[in-house]
Design a protein around this motif. Structure first.
Motif, PDB file in Angstrom:
ATOM      1  N   ALA A  78     -39.727 -14.802 -24.159  1.00 25.38           N
ATOM      2  CA  ALA A  78     -39.992 -14.330 -22.804  1.00 25.38           C
ATOM      3  C   ALA A  78     -38.717 -14.510 -21.983  1.00 25.38           C
ATOM      4  O   ALA A  78     -38.098 -15.590 -22.010  1.00 25.38           O
ATOM      5  CB  ALA A  78     -41.142 -15.100 -22.178  1.00 25.38           C
ATOM      6  N   LEU A  79     -38.318 -13.480 -21.234  1.00 25.63           N
ATOM      7  CA  LEU A  79     -37.024 -13.480 -20.561  1.00 25.63           C
ATOM      8  C   LEU A  79     -37.167 -13.153 -19.083  1.00 25.63           C
ATOM      9  O   LEU A  79     -38.089 -12.445 -18.672  1.00 25.63           O
ATOM     10  CB  LEU A  79     -36.082 -12.443 -21.193  1.00 25.63           C
ATOM     11  CG  LEU A  79     -35.767 -12.564 -22.677  1.00 25.63           C
ATOM     12  CD1 LEU A  79     -34.977 -11.345 -23.123  1.00 25.63           C
ATOM     13  CD2 LEU A  79     -35.002 -13.830 -22.967  1.00 25.63           C
ATOM     14  N   ALA A  80     -36.216 -13.662 -18.313  1.00 28.91           N
ATOM     15  CA  ALA A  80     -36.056 -13.278 -16.914  1.00 28.91           C
ATOM     16  C   ALA A  80     -34.660 -13.698 -16.485  1.00 28.91           C
ATOM     17  O   ALA A  80     -34.123 -14.696 -16.974  1.00 28.91           O
ATOM     18  CB  ALA A  80     -37.108 -13.922 -16.019  1.00 28.91           C
ATOM     19  N   LEU A  97     -25.260  -4.151 -14.889  1.00 33.36           N
ATOM     20  CA  LEU A  97     -25.983  -5.381 -15.205  1.00 33.36           C
ATOM     21  C   LEU A  97     -27.461  -5.027 -15.272  1.00 33.36           C
ATOM     22  O   LEU A  97     -28.222  -5.316 -14.376  1.00 33.36           O
ATOM     23  CB  LEU A  97     -25.712  -6.435 -14.133  1.00 33.36           C
ATOM     24  CG  LEU A  97     -25.979  -7.887 -14.521  1.00 33.36           C
ATOM     25  CD1 LEU A  97     -25.080  -8.307 -15.672  1.00 33.36           C
ATOM     26  CD2 LEU A  97     -25.753  -8.809 -13.334  1.00 33.36           C
ATOM     27  N   ARG A  98     -27.838  -4.383 -16.380  1.00 35.76           N
ATOM     28  CA  ARG A  98     -29.173  -3.800 -16.493  1.00 35.76           C
ATOM     29  C   ARG A  98     -30.238  -4.894 -16.568  1.00 35.76           C
ATOM     30  O   ARG A  98     -30.001  -5.988 -17.095  1.00 35.76           O
ATOM     31  CB  ARG A  98     -29.238  -2.931 -17.741  1.00 35.76           C
ATOM     32  CG  ARG A  98     -28.889  -3.666 -19.032  1.00 35.76           C
ATOM     33  CD  ARG A  98     -28.640  -2.705 -20.143  1.00 35.76           C
ATOM     34  NE  ARG A  98     -28.294  -3.370 -21.395  1.00 35.76           N
ATOM     35  CZ  ARG A  98     -27.781  -2.762 -22.460  1.00 35.76           C
ATOM     36  NH1 ARG A  98     -27.543  -1.464 -22.399  1.00 35.76           N
ATOM     37  NH2 ARG A  98     -27.493  -3.430 -23.546  1.00 35.76           N
ATOM     38  N   PRO A  99     -31.423  -4.614 -16.047  1.00 42.85           N
ATOM     39  CA  PRO A  99     -32.504  -5.603 -16.094  1.00 42.85           C
ATOM     40  C   PRO A  99     -32.898  -5.913 -17.533  1.00 42.85           C
ATOM     41  O   PRO A  99     -32.920  -5.041 -18.397  1.00 42.85           O
ATOM     42  CB  PRO A  99     -33.645  -4.918 -15.329  1.00 42.85           C
ATOM     43  CG  PRO A  99     -32.981  -3.851 -14.513  1.00 42.85           C
ATOM     44  CD  PRO A  99     -31.799  -3.401 -15.306  1.00 42.85           C
ATOM     45  N   LEU A 100     -33.226  -7.172 -17.782  1.00 42.33           N
ATOM     46  CA  LEU A 100     -33.639  -7.594 -19.115  1.00 42.33           C
ATOM     47  C   LEU A 100     -35.112  -7.261 -19.323  1.00 42.33           C
ATOM     48  O   LEU A 100     -35.907  -7.281 -18.377  1.00 42.33           O
ATOM     49  CB  LEU A 100     -33.418  -9.097 -19.296  1.00 42.33           C
ATOM     50  CG  LEU A 100     -31.975  -9.587 -19.173  1.00 42.33           C
ATOM     51  CD1 LEU A 100     -31.936 -11.105 -19.358  1.00 42.33           C
ATOM     52  CD2 LEU A 100     -31.073  -8.912 -20.188  1.00 42.33           C
ATOM     53  N   PRO A 101     -35.501  -6.977 -20.558  1.00 46.19           N
ATOM     54  CA  PRO A 101     -36.930  -6.765 -20.826  1.00 46.19           C
ATOM     55  C   PRO A 101     -37.691  -8.074 -20.675  1.00 46.19           C
ATOM     56  O   PRO A 101     -37.124  -9.150 -20.879  1.00 46.19           O
ATOM     57  CB  PRO A 101     -36.931  -6.277 -22.281  1.00 46.19           C
ATOM     58  CG  PRO A 101     -35.683  -6.842 -22.876  1.00 46.19           C
ATOM     59  CD  PRO A 101     -34.678  -6.841 -21.773  1.00 46.19           C
ATOM     60  N   PRO A 102     -38.967  -8.022 -20.319  1.00 49.06           N
ATOM     61  CA  PRO A 102     -39.719  -9.277 -20.158  1.00 49.06           C
ATOM     62  C   PRO A 102     -39.914 -10.026 -21.463  1.00 49.06           C
ATOM     63  O   PRO A 102     -40.073 -11.248 -21.450  1.00 49.06           O
ATOM     64  CB  PRO A 102     -41.059  -8.805 -19.574  1.00 49.06           C
ATOM     65  CG  PRO A 102     -41.162  -7.365 -19.960  1.00 49.06           C
ATOM     66  CD  PRO A 102     -39.779  -6.840 -19.991  1.00 49.06           C
ATOM     67  N   PRO A 149     -40.476 -17.875 -16.958  1.00 54.08           N
ATOM     68  CA  PRO A 149     -39.084 -17.593 -16.578  1.00 54.08           C
ATOM     69  C   PRO A 149     -38.910 -17.044 -15.174  1.00 54.08           C
ATOM     70  O   PRO A 149     -38.064 -17.518 -14.415  1.00 54.08           O
ATOM     71  CB  PRO A 149     -38.642 -16.592 -17.655  1.00 54.08           C
ATOM     72  CG  PRO A 149     -39.456 -16.945 -18.853  1.00 54.08           C
ATOM     73  CD  PRO A 149     -40.792 -17.342 -18.302  1.00 54.08           C
ATOM     74  N   LYS A 150     -39.701 -16.055 -14.808  1.00 58.34           N
ATOM     75  CA  LYS A 150     -39.522 -15.453 -13.481  1.00 58.34           C
ATOM     76  C   LYS A 150     -39.865 -16.447 -12.384  1.00 58.34           C
ATOM     77  O   LYS A 150     -39.173 -16.516 -11.351  1.00 58.34           O
ATOM     78  CB  LYS A 150     -40.390 -14.205 -13.359  1.00 58.34           C
ATOM     79  CG  LYS A 150     -40.180 -13.436 -12.065  1.00 58.34           C
ATOM     80  CD  LYS A 150     -41.022 -12.173 -12.015  1.00 58.34           C
ATOM     81  CE  LYS A 150     -40.584 -11.190 -13.082  1.00 58.34           C
ATOM     82  NZ  LYS A 150     -41.308  -9.889 -12.953  1.00 58.34           N
ATOM     83  N   ALA A 151     -40.905 -17.254 -12.590  1.00 54.29           N
ATOM     84  CA  ALA A 151     -41.280 -18.243 -11.581  1.00 54.29           C
ATOM     85  C   ALA A 151     -40.216 -19.322 -11.441  1.00 54.29           C
ATOM     86  O   ALA A 151     -39.937 -19.800 -10.329  1.00 54.29           O
ATOM     87  CB  ALA A 151     -42.629 -18.866 -11.940  1.00 54.29           C
ATOM     88  N   VAL A 152     -39.615 -19.722 -12.532  1.00 51.22           N
ATOM     89  CA  VAL A 152     -38.551 -20.732 -12.469  1.00 51.22           C
ATOM     90  C   VAL A 152     -37.366 -20.206 -11.659  1.00 51.22           C
ATOM     91  O   VAL A 152     -36.796 -20.919 -10.822  1.00 51.22           O
ATOM     92  CB  VAL A 152     -38.104 -21.120 -13.895  1.00 51.22           C
ATOM     93  CG1 VAL A 152     -36.861 -22.004 -13.847  1.00 51.22           C
ATOM     94  CG2 VAL A 152     -39.226 -21.846 -14.630  1.00 51.22           C
ATOM     95  N   ILE A 153     -36.986 -18.947 -11.881  1.00 50.71           N
ATOM     96  CA  ILE A 153     -35.847 -18.373 -11.158  1.00 50.71           C
ATOM     97  C   ILE A 153     -36.147 -18.286  -9.668  1.00 50.71           C
ATOM     98  O   ILE A 153     -35.313 -18.650  -8.827  1.00 50.71           O
ATOM     99  CB  ILE A 153     -35.504 -16.993 -11.746  1.00 50.71           C
ATOM    100  CG1 ILE A 153     -34.915 -17.158 -13.145  1.00 50.71           C
ATOM    101  CG2 ILE A 153     -34.536 -16.242 -10.842  1.00 50.71           C
ATOM    102  CD1 ILE A 153     -34.620 -15.860 -13.841  1.00 50.71           C
TER     103      ILE A 153
END
Length: 366
Positions: free
Chosen positions: A108-110, A97-102, A315-319
């Motif tokens: 924009a992804l997270a 489950l490889r990390p997604l690119p930003p 995205p990262k802040a929402v998660i």
């Protein structure tokens, strides 16, 4: 002329082999030395032969020190082995489950996941994003069960998606490839595993294994098409709007993969459109089904509304915010795997939004 160097790798291998052998020798040698020291004290020391209270105290202290040394030595060896096993498992799981690119194709992804198995960083949830010639394709799924037992199915489904997302022109073709891969995987496990092993499955027979799948295709203009097999629909995030969090639905989903065969016609459903600055949140049912000590469900949409209201979708802040509220509601680790994937449309300049810092509300196309 290319020269192939083999000396350095050979030295590295020899060094690691020597260190491993030395570690094993110490692991066996030190307890033997401590045992020999205790036996020597008992047989040769005059104090050990005396029956006075002081002599007994000294003898007890010696044996107590030897016992503590043995316990600490064994504990350190076990902790060292545990760290090595966890490092190898973490590397293997990060490949699976490889990390997604930003950022990917103007989005924009997270993503993140909480595993119900404390020994695993991932479990039965799966997700991935691929930028293809047909648009950005996203998969979010949930294998029946959780923890380490579901990793093989996650590997099979994700491997199929990563190939089919680029090869298949239509989204329905991708879903059929996932179904065929899942069917072959289950048949192989039923054939290879003995009946006694299959009967020990905590969730039942392997023949009843299924996986929910949500496939999305995001076109260049932000239009979202979907095929849903028993998975929760995503949420559209629109900061500053009257309803900043809305379910993006496309009717009744199909049954999960493995439960029933797919229908003959697979036509993707147009779910809506993500405008610049807006976001999309995909999740698994482990978040909606989470309960506190009183049995109350986690108010996912309400908590998500409080997180997104009057703020730019990061995205990262929402998660991080959602997981923080989830763990606070549950009061401990979740009882089921919980995965999140958030993306934001940055393909055009993002308009100013309420709560965004001045001068930092525009996100140009990469």
């Amino acid at each position: 002329m290319m020269r192939i160097q083999t000396r350095a790798p050979t030295r590295t291998f020899r060094t690691r082999t020597f260190r491993t052998r030395l570690r094993r020798a110490l692991l066996l040698g030190l307890p033997a030395a401590w045992g020999a020291l205790a036996a020597t004290y008992e047989l040769t020391c005059p104090i050990a032969r005396q029956n006075s209270l002081g002599a007994r105290i000294v003898s007890s202290a010696v044996f107590f020190a030897v016992g503590c040394g043995l316990i600490l030595h064994v504990r350190q060896g076990l902790l060292r082995e545990l760290r090595e096993v966890r490092a190898v498992a973490g590397a293997a799981q990060s490949v699976l489950l490889r990390p997604l690119p930003p950022r990917l194709a103007g989005l924009a992804l997270a993503a993140g996941q909480l595993s119900a198995d404390p020994a695993a960083s991932i479990g039965g949830d799966l997700y991935d994003v691929a930028a293809t010639d047909h648009g950005v394709r996203v998969v979010m799924g949930d294998v029946r069960g959780h923890g380490l037992g579901a990793l093989a199915t996650v590997n099979a489904v994700l491997g199929s998606f990563r190939e089919a997302a680029h090869d298949e022109r239509e989204l329905g073709g991708v879903l059929r490839r996932l179904e065929r891969t899942h069917t072959r995987h289950v048949r192989r496990r039923v054939r290879d595993e003995p009946p006694a092993v299959a009967d020990r499955e905590p969730e039942g027979s392997l023949a009843e294994e299924f996986v929910t799948v949500l496939l999305l295709e995001i076109r260049q203009d932000g239009t979202v098409y979907a095929l849903n097999c028993g998975h929760p629909w995503p949420f559209l995030l629109r900061p500053g709007a009257a309803r900043c969090v809305e379910p993006m639905t496309g009717g009744d989903p199909m049954p999960p993969l493995g439960a029933f065969p797919l229908p003959a016609g697979l036509t993707p459903v147009r779910c809506g459109r993500i405008l610049p600055g807006e976001g999309l949140l995909l999740h698994t049912d482990g978040i909606e089904d989470a309960r506190d000590a009183r049995g109350r469900f986690f108010p996912f949409q309400a908590e998500l509304t409080e997180t997104v209201r009057r703020r730019t979708v990061v995205p990262k802040a929402v998660i991080h915010a959602v997981y923080g509220r989830l763990l606070g509601h549950v009061g401990g680790p979740p009882s089921d795997d919980a995965a999140l994937l958030v993306l934001r449309n940055d393909r055009k300049r993002v308009p100013a939004q309420a709560g965004a810092p001045v001068g930092r509300s525009a996100h140009p196309v990469p």
